[in-house]
Scaffold this motif. Sequence first.
Motif, short mmCIF file in Angstrom:
data_model
loop_
_atom_site.label_atom_id
_atom_site.label_comp_id
_atom_site.label_asym_id
_atom_site.label_seq_id
_atom_site.Cartn_x
_atom_site.Cartn_y
_atom_site.Cartn_z
N ALA A 37 0.82 -1.21 0.00
CA ALA A 37 0.00 0.00 0.00
C ALA A 37 0.85 1.26 0.00
O ALA A 37 0.47 2.28 -0.59
N ALA A 38 2.01 1.20 0.66
CA ALA A 38 2.88 2.38 0.74
C ALA A 38 3.47 2.77 -0.61
O ALA A 38 3.97 3.89 -0.78
N ARG A 39 3.38 1.89 -1.60
CA ARG A 39 3.93 2.19 -2.94
C ARG A 39 2.97 2.99 -3.80
O ARG A 39 3.34 3.45 -4.88
N TYR A 40 1.73 3.15 -3.33
CA TYR A 40 0.72 3.85 -4.12
C TYR A 40 0.31 5.15 -3.44
O TYR A 40 0.39 5.28 -2.22
N PRO A 41 -0.13 6.13 -4.23
CA PRO A 41 -0.61 7.39 -3.63
C PRO A 41 -1.77 7.12 -2.69
O PRO A 41 -2.64 6.28 -2.98
N LEU A 42 -1.79 7.84 -1.58
CA LEU A 42 -2.88 7.70 -0.63
C LEU A 42 -4.21 8.02 -1.31
O LEU A 42 -4.31 8.96 -2.09
N TRP A 43 -5.21 7.22 -1.02
CA TRP A 43 -6.56 7.34 -1.57
C TRP A 43 -6.67 6.93 -3.03
O TRP A 43 -7.75 7.06 -3.62
N SER A 44 -5.60 6.44 -3.63
CA SER A 44 -5.72 5.90 -4.98
C SER A 44 -6.53 4.61 -4.93
O SER A 44 -6.70 3.99 -3.86
N ASP A 45 -7.06 4.19 -6.08
CA ASP A 45 -7.89 2.99 -6.11
C ASP A 45 -7.14 1.77 -5.57
O ASP A 45 -7.70 0.97 -4.80
N GLU A 46 -5.89 1.60 -5.98
CA GLU A 46 -5.13 0.44 -5.53
C GLU A 46 -4.82 0.51 -4.04
O GLU A 46 -4.89 -0.49 -3.32
N ALA A 47 -4.47 1.73 -3.56
CA ALA A 47 -4.22 1.88 -2.13
C ALA A 47 -5.48 1.57 -1.32
O ALA A 47 -5.42 0.90 -0.29
N ASN A 48 -6.63 2.05 -1.80
CA ASN A 48 -7.89 1.78 -1.09
C ASN A 48 -8.20 0.29 -1.06
O ASN A 48 -8.66 -0.24 -0.03
N ARG A 49 -7.95 -0.40 -2.19
CA ARG A 49 -8.20 -1.85 -2.22
C ARG A 49 -7.31 -2.57 -1.21
O ARG A 49 -7.77 -3.45 -0.46
#
Length: 276
Positions: free
Chosen positions: A47-59
């Motif tokens: 999760a830390a590799r994706y922008p916060l609140w991005s679709d992938e981070a949310n998933r």
Amino acid sequence: MHPDADALLDAIFDAPDDDTPRLVYADWLQEHGQEAHAQFIRLQCAAARYPLWSDEANRLWEEIGRVWTRLDEEWWPATRDDWNLSNGARLDATHFHRGFLGNRLGLTCDQLARYGETCWPWLPLPETTLSSDPEDEYYEWDEDEEPQFADHESDEGAEPHIPRLFRIQRLHVRGNKWEHLRRLGCWPLVASPQLANLEVLDLGAVNLPSVYAERMLAPGRFPRLREVRLRVFDPKRHPNPAGCLTADVDTSALHLAELRRRLEARFEKVVWRVGP
């Protein structure tokens, strides 16, 4: 603690920005029956590799929430303890970063001892923040009071049993503007000879009595300490509380001024915070 796990944790702390040692440790945890914790580390690293609140981070955070429900039970009572969180919030997955407790969340000495022995063998972290015990009584300063240290001769030997203190490199002591090291119960830990790798000591948020400042200068103490942050008091803004370091240099404070000079000569960097 298993020696293999200790070595894996050392690798994590030696390379804090690298996910690889964390993922290797996650594999070790899974091999030793700690599947939920292993998955928690993997998911938080991902999760830390994706922008916060991005679709992938949310998933990924939805999955993290499901895993946390299991860890919340496995790590009980640590997750139900009083962590001085705002609005009475409980400890949850958002207080962890890439699988480990955030280093700015304050722990009491008692919490370090209890949970470092039971559910979180990676405590303490290289950067650790200490806070007051919420059940402690508030210590009220009397401006005319001379400092009374009931344990002033004995507290050197009252070191709490906290394993792996040698891991701490940066130690922050947090309190409100009138809290005092004695009230926080932190001095036996701060003075521990096990803090042999301490490099930064931040006492800028609490009152430091001059008797403790003198002890900081004891030969052999803090062999690697290079930066100290301390609070001093400007008597034009507030009277000097009970022997704490003062920003004023007058006849009554000459010994404190000399103490400040010795501290600056001993440590590479001394940051003075004028308070309250």
